[in-house]
Design a protein around this motif. Sequence first.
Motif, PDB file in Angstrom:
ATOM      1  N   ALA A   1       2.484  -0.621   7.692  1.00  0.00           N
ATOM      2  CA  ALA A   1       3.530   0.417   7.336  1.00  0.00           C
ATOM      3  C   ALA A   1       3.045   1.539   6.800  1.00  0.00           C
ATOM      4  CB  ALA A   1       4.527  -0.332   6.015  1.00  0.00           C
ATOM      5  N   VAL A   2       2.028   1.776   5.858  1.00  0.00           N
ATOM      6  CA  VAL A   2       1.356   2.803   5.437  1.00  0.00           C
ATOM      7  C   VAL A   2       0.807   3.577   6.820  1.00  0.00           C
ATOM      8  CG1 VAL A   2      -0.711   3.773   4.083  1.00  0.00           C
ATOM      9  CG2 VAL A   2       0.826   1.898   3.270  1.00  0.00           C
TER      10      VAL A   2
ATOM     11  N   TYR B   1       5.875   7.692  12.317  1.00  0.00           N
ATOM     12  CA  TYR B   1       7.005   6.980  12.881  1.00  0.00           C
ATOM     13  C   TYR B   1       7.969   6.422  11.696  1.00  0.00           C
ATOM     14  CZ  TYR B   1       3.764   6.938  16.955  1.00  0.00           C
ATOM     15  OH  TYR B   1       3.174   7.452  17.908  1.00  0.00           O
ATOM     16  N   ALA B   2       8.992   7.080  11.524  1.00  0.00           N
ATOM     17  CA  ALA B   2       9.798   6.822  10.191  1.00  0.00           C
ATOM     18  C   ALA B   2      10.600   5.345  10.209  1.00  0.00           C
ATOM     19  CB  ALA B   2      10.503   7.958  10.067  1.00  0.00           C
ATOM     20  N   ALA B   3      11.057   5.344  11.445  1.00  0.00           N
ATOM     21  CA  ALA B   3      11.897   4.134  11.642  1.00  0.00           C
ATOM     22  C   ALA B   3      11.083   3.025  11.541  1.00  0.00           C
ATOM     23  CB  ALA B   3      12.527   4.151  13.012  1.00  0.00           C
TER      24      ALA B   3
ATOM     25  N   SER C   1       8.681  -1.965   9.089  1.00  0.00           N
ATOM     26  CA  SER C   1       7.444  -2.783   8.716  1.00  0.00           C
ATOM     27  C   SER C   1       7.488  -2.732   7.211  1.00  0.00           C
ATOM     28  CB  SER C   1       6.250  -2.227   9.408  1.00  0.00           C
ATOM     29  OG  SER C   1       6.018  -0.783   8.920  1.00  0.00           O
ATOM     30  N   LEU C   2       7.700  -1.740   6.464  1.00  0.00           N
ATOM     31  CA  LEU C   2       7.711  -1.924   4.812  1.00  0.00           C
ATOM     32  C   LEU C   2       8.839  -3.053   4.588  1.00  0.00           C
ATOM     33  CD1 LEU C   2       6.754  -0.888   2.248  1.00  0.00           C
ATOM     34  CD2 LEU C   2       8.528   0.745   2.396  1.00  0.00           C
ATOM     35  N   GLY C   3       9.874  -2.854   5.052  1.00  0.00           N
ATOM     36  CA  GLY C   3      10.906  -4.006   4.778  1.00  0.00           C
ATOM     37  C   GLY C   3      10.490  -5.446   4.974  1.00  0.00           C
ATOM     38  N   LEU C   4       9.487  -5.647   6.190  1.00  0.00           N
ATOM     39  CA  LEU C   4       9.010  -6.825   6.310  1.00  0.00           C
ATOM     40  C   LEU C   4       8.166  -7.428   5.428  1.00  0.00           C
ATOM     41  CD1 LEU C   4       8.706  -6.639  10.356  1.00  0.00           C
ATOM     42  CD2 LEU C   4      10.291  -8.126   9.062  1.00  0.00           C
TER      43      LEU C   4
ATOM     44  N   ALA D   1       8.171   6.425   0.814  1.00  0.00           N
ATOM     45  CA  ALA D   1       9.424   6.444   1.330  1.00  0.00           C
ATOM     46  C   ALA D   1      10.358   7.054   0.266  1.00  0.00           C
ATOM     47  CB  ALA D   1      10.141   4.806   1.290  1.00  0.00           C
ATOM     48  N   GLY D   2       9.588   7.684  -0.724  1.00  0.00           N
ATOM     49  CA  GLY D   2      10.383   8.398  -1.688  1.00  0.00           C
ATOM     50  C   GLY D   2      10.995   7.711  -2.871  1.00  0.00           C
TER      51      GLY D   2
END
Length: 336
Positions: A28-29, A36-38, A43-46, A103-104
């Motif tokens: 994700a990082v 690739y924002a989407a 991947s961060l959610g996973l 992600a802010g």
Amino acid sequence: MPAPSSAVWCEQRAPAASAAVLATGTLAVGLDLAGYAALFRVSLGLACAAWLLLAADFTLRLLRAGARWRVQVRMPSVLDGMATAALTTVAATAVVGTGFSSAGSPPLAATLLVPAVLLWPVPLALPPQGGERRGPGTVFARCLATQGLAVLGAALAAAQSAAWLAHAALVLFWLGLVLYAFALARFDVRQMAEGLGDHWLAGGALALSALAGAQLLTADSARLYLWNDDDRGVLRTTTVTLLVLALVWYAVLLAAEFLRPRPRTGIRRWATVFAWAASGAAALAVAAALDVGWLDGLGEALLWAAVAAWLCGAAWTVAAARGGVRAGRVRSRARR
């Protein structure tokens, strides 16, 4: 007499399961660094979901085992497995936190930093149970955990303009390199030809170290003025050297895989996925920190290779989980 299932899980499965979270978070990082924002958010959610599942699984096993844990933790192999799992979980928590910072959501990232920092010293202080024996790639877990905290600390320092966090991250960065040197002395080089996946941590730990160095360089600004010219020069040279060494490890280990093919897939291959993702993320981070354009192409190529490896690992994990459920049902019916 066979070891209880919870002991086997801690010795063999827990470190590899936390490596799956670490691989997903690192990917994700890297996707965020590549723009690739989407895909980054997916991947961060996973990674977050996998982290929660790992924590819930460990808690349930702890509750079910009850007093048996007191006996099990006296087994050297189980204690080593628990320490490795804890250290890998620290690194995984740190990279997931880094993703949230990107992600802010710095407050959420800071929230993850707290348990990671609190857990980190406990397994770090445990002496290796193998004595003078050389070990597999998991010997690099102490370096991974320390550099993971350095990456998150540097990311939060940049996001919140906190100079003290950057200086603390710098201390962790140098400590991580010392721990890598100790781990390298204990690493069994025969794993390059015989290892089933976690031997890639020898290169992955260096790649994560290079990512930490790049994050520390990026965290500097006119407002914070973290490093003077000499400090920045040393940090820059060290970071570039770490990236070069990580890429050399990547090439050597990949060549070993072709020379001694190991087609058998196992959960320890998540450590390989992590190493590939960390190499791509490190190349992209160094390219951004030092404005080296040609590294972007290399970083993206390594990152997409890691995406392909992640998909293979995820497919194998799902298939293995289904097979385990079916086997459990068969045993249950046989008992009736």
